[in-house]
Design an enzyme around this catalytic site. Structure first.
Site, mmCIF file in Angstrom:
data_model
loop_
_atom_site.group_PDB
_atom_site.id
_atom_site.type_symbol
_atom_site.label_atom_id
_atom_site.label_comp_id
_atom_site.label_asym_id
_atom_site.label_seq_id
_atom_site.Cartn_x
_atom_site.Cartn_y
_atom_site.Cartn_z
ATOM 1 N N ARG A 57 -15.300 32.943 40.920
ATOM 2 C CA ARG A 57 -14.318 31.866 41.077
ATOM 3 C C ARG A 57 -13.340 31.853 39.915
ATOM 4 N NH1 ARG A 57 -16.843 26.205 41.213
ATOM 5 N NH2 ARG A 57 -15.100 25.077 40.279
ATOM 6 N N GLU A 106 -6.879 34.228 49.852
ATOM 7 C CA GLU A 106 -7.614 33.447 48.848
ATOM 8 C C GLU A 106 -8.544 32.421 49.476
ATOM 9 O OE1 GLU A 106 -5.318 31.823 45.557
ATOM 10 O OE2 GLU A 106 -7.110 31.484 44.374
#
Lengths: 340, 340
Positions: B70, B283
């Site tokens: 992340r 994304e």
């Protein structure tokens, strides 16, 4: 009429910069004499304006430019309040002379003597002076006076409220505009300006500033930085993070200018953002000068792009004139008085 | 096939974040015990991937995702090199397990243990480890490990060269991607990410990095930040400041991804930037989740926008597959080996 809401006196006579250089030299070495104010004749002002901004405005058909000192030279990163106050006063006085020599063509907007971390009292005073005594119609507001290090609180923070109170009282808007980048990682014209536009828009999305100041108004220049290109991103983030709807929370008080220097950019801006939130601007002579070699026309001739954009007559009238008169009511009043 | 070049393991099991919290707690109070590495079962990984990224990829028809830890949790602003090294190692090892459980669907990209102002040796080691031993195909590179204060030198500075030498040796690209903003003035997802994309592009325009590293390659995410929207500005600034032509100086080694979450943005990107310089990406699950209420489809379904964009079949094939295989040759080799 066509109002260009974003012009800077980038062509000011050289003695202005000489004054600034002397001011900074004295800051580095206090034994140096206090520099005298720059001596600039009316003819010098006429020449630098008539040969540049006014000539080009006439060629393109702009009627009036909302005009302020050179943005990249405001130098808010210089950490001395007295220097900042003097520099803003000298620059604003010069803008005032432009507006008196060419009252039909220019309206003044103030440079504020901001210094990162300092109280805003001097900014409030300079705003009062320029609006009440020099007839200015707005100010520039730098959200990052550090020049690229972003150590000031967001524009929604109470740090800024004294200025907003004066802006509200005087009924003048601010154009959000940083000055030079003092940061070697961040190019002034190609990164810092656009980043500031983007950053401030998101500060406003996150906050609820206009609940507290319902008549406060900001113009975000350079087409809103990255914002219109990423409009879906902003809508999606606002929904996911449960921020209030952007239209009511931000766009009621904020407009973008049209300093976007190619047709696809203007087409995107005008297709994504309501015509109520767009103000015509070219920033000439600004960051981008010279001609697009593909079409042999100036990059910054934004009127050309707007003429070619798919807009209704009503939308075009708002962008070229109506929104500027709404955002800058002191300008509107003056124009009405002159029968314009 | 369709390669999504930009995915993060945003749905990792909660014990990963618990490990991070314990790591940071111990940094604040060294009397606390060294936290054990998170225990995560294969089933937990399968569940968090199959129910999220893989499910959505299948629904949309993406074949493979280039996958990293992340981004907003990389935490490069935490000023402790040992903590950064451990955190990158744990995160990358988890990505490696994803790629071994779903070898057809994911390829790994490394988090680097960057710390502002520290030498890059640990980053070079972690890149070597993840590429040579874990089969990763690239890395993320944070141009502002401070998290919004921009106190690192530009990416053209020799500070970064040891990493570029290793990237060149291993023939892997970097996605330029900041982590969280530690700056209250700068929202992570709505400002910092886009500003970094814009800033780095301009650093590359100003410099001549690829003269020195001709095979070095960067992907600038989020559609290039503000850049394509302001393409005329960049062309004009480059000409005025006498920078080399952007096409040869930058675009030979740089591509933008398609994380732009509305049709007008993708239309602008694909009309302004050559199809050779665009890599498909969504994304998901990233900054923007949920549906566009106007169309009742997900904001981040960028394939939908590309399907609707005016593109030739050849251009579409480059964006969806060809450019990724060119930018990530280790991925290409693996796909070829598998007959894909």
């Amino acid at each position: 009429m066509i109002i260009d809401c974003h012009g800077h006196y980038t062509t000011a006579p050289a003695s202005l910069q000489q004054f600034r250089d002397a001011q900074l030299a004295r800051l580095a070495d206090p034994r140096l004499p206090v520099p005298p104010e720059p001596e600039i004749s009316d003819d010098e002002i006429r020449e630098t304006i008539e040969g540049n901004q006014l000539r080009i405005a006439r060629e393109r058909g702009h009627d009036l430019t909302i005009f302020s000192p050179r943005a990249s030279a405001m130098g808010h990163d210089v950490p001395d309040p007295a220097t900042a106050a003097e520099w803003a006063r000298v620059g604003n006085d010069l803008i005032y002379r432009v507006t008196t020599l060419f009252p039909d063509n220019f309206a003044g907007v103030a440079q504020l003597p901001q210094v990162a971390g300092e109280p805003l009292d001097a900014c409030v005073s300079e705003l009062e002076r320029t609006v009440s005594w020099l007839g200015f119609v707005g100010c520039n507001l730098n959200p990052d006076p550090s020049g690229g290090y972003w150590n000031s609180p967001p524009l929604t923070d109470q740090y800024w409220f004294p200025l907003y109170e004066k802006m509200t009282e005087l009924d003048v808007p601010a154009m959000i505009h940083v000055s030079n980048s003092a940061n070697p990682a961040v190019h002034t014209l190609g990164a810092h300006y656009l980043n500031a536009d983007t950053t401030v828009f998101m500060q406003l999305v996150e906050g609820q500033l206009f609940d507290r100041f319902p008549t406060l108004r900001f113009v975000i220049p350079h087409g809103g930085g990255a914002v219109p290109y990423h409009w879906g991103r902003y809508q999606g983030i606002a929904a996911r993070q449960k921020f209030p709807p952007i239209e009511a929370n931000v766009l009621s008080n904020v407009a973008f200018d049209t300093c976007v220097y190619h047709q696809p950019g203007i087409d995107l801006l005008t297709s994504v953002i309501s015509a109520d939130n767009i103000l015509f601007a070219s920033e000439m002579l600004g960051a981008v000068r010279g001609n697009n070699p593909d079409g042999d026309f100036p990059w910054d001739d934004t009127k050309r792009y707007l003429d070619a954009a798919k807009l209704t007559d009503d939308a075009r009238a708002k962008i070229f004139e109506g929104n500027a008169r709404r955002m800058y009511p002191r300008l509107d009043a003056r124009l009405k008085e002159a029968g314009r």
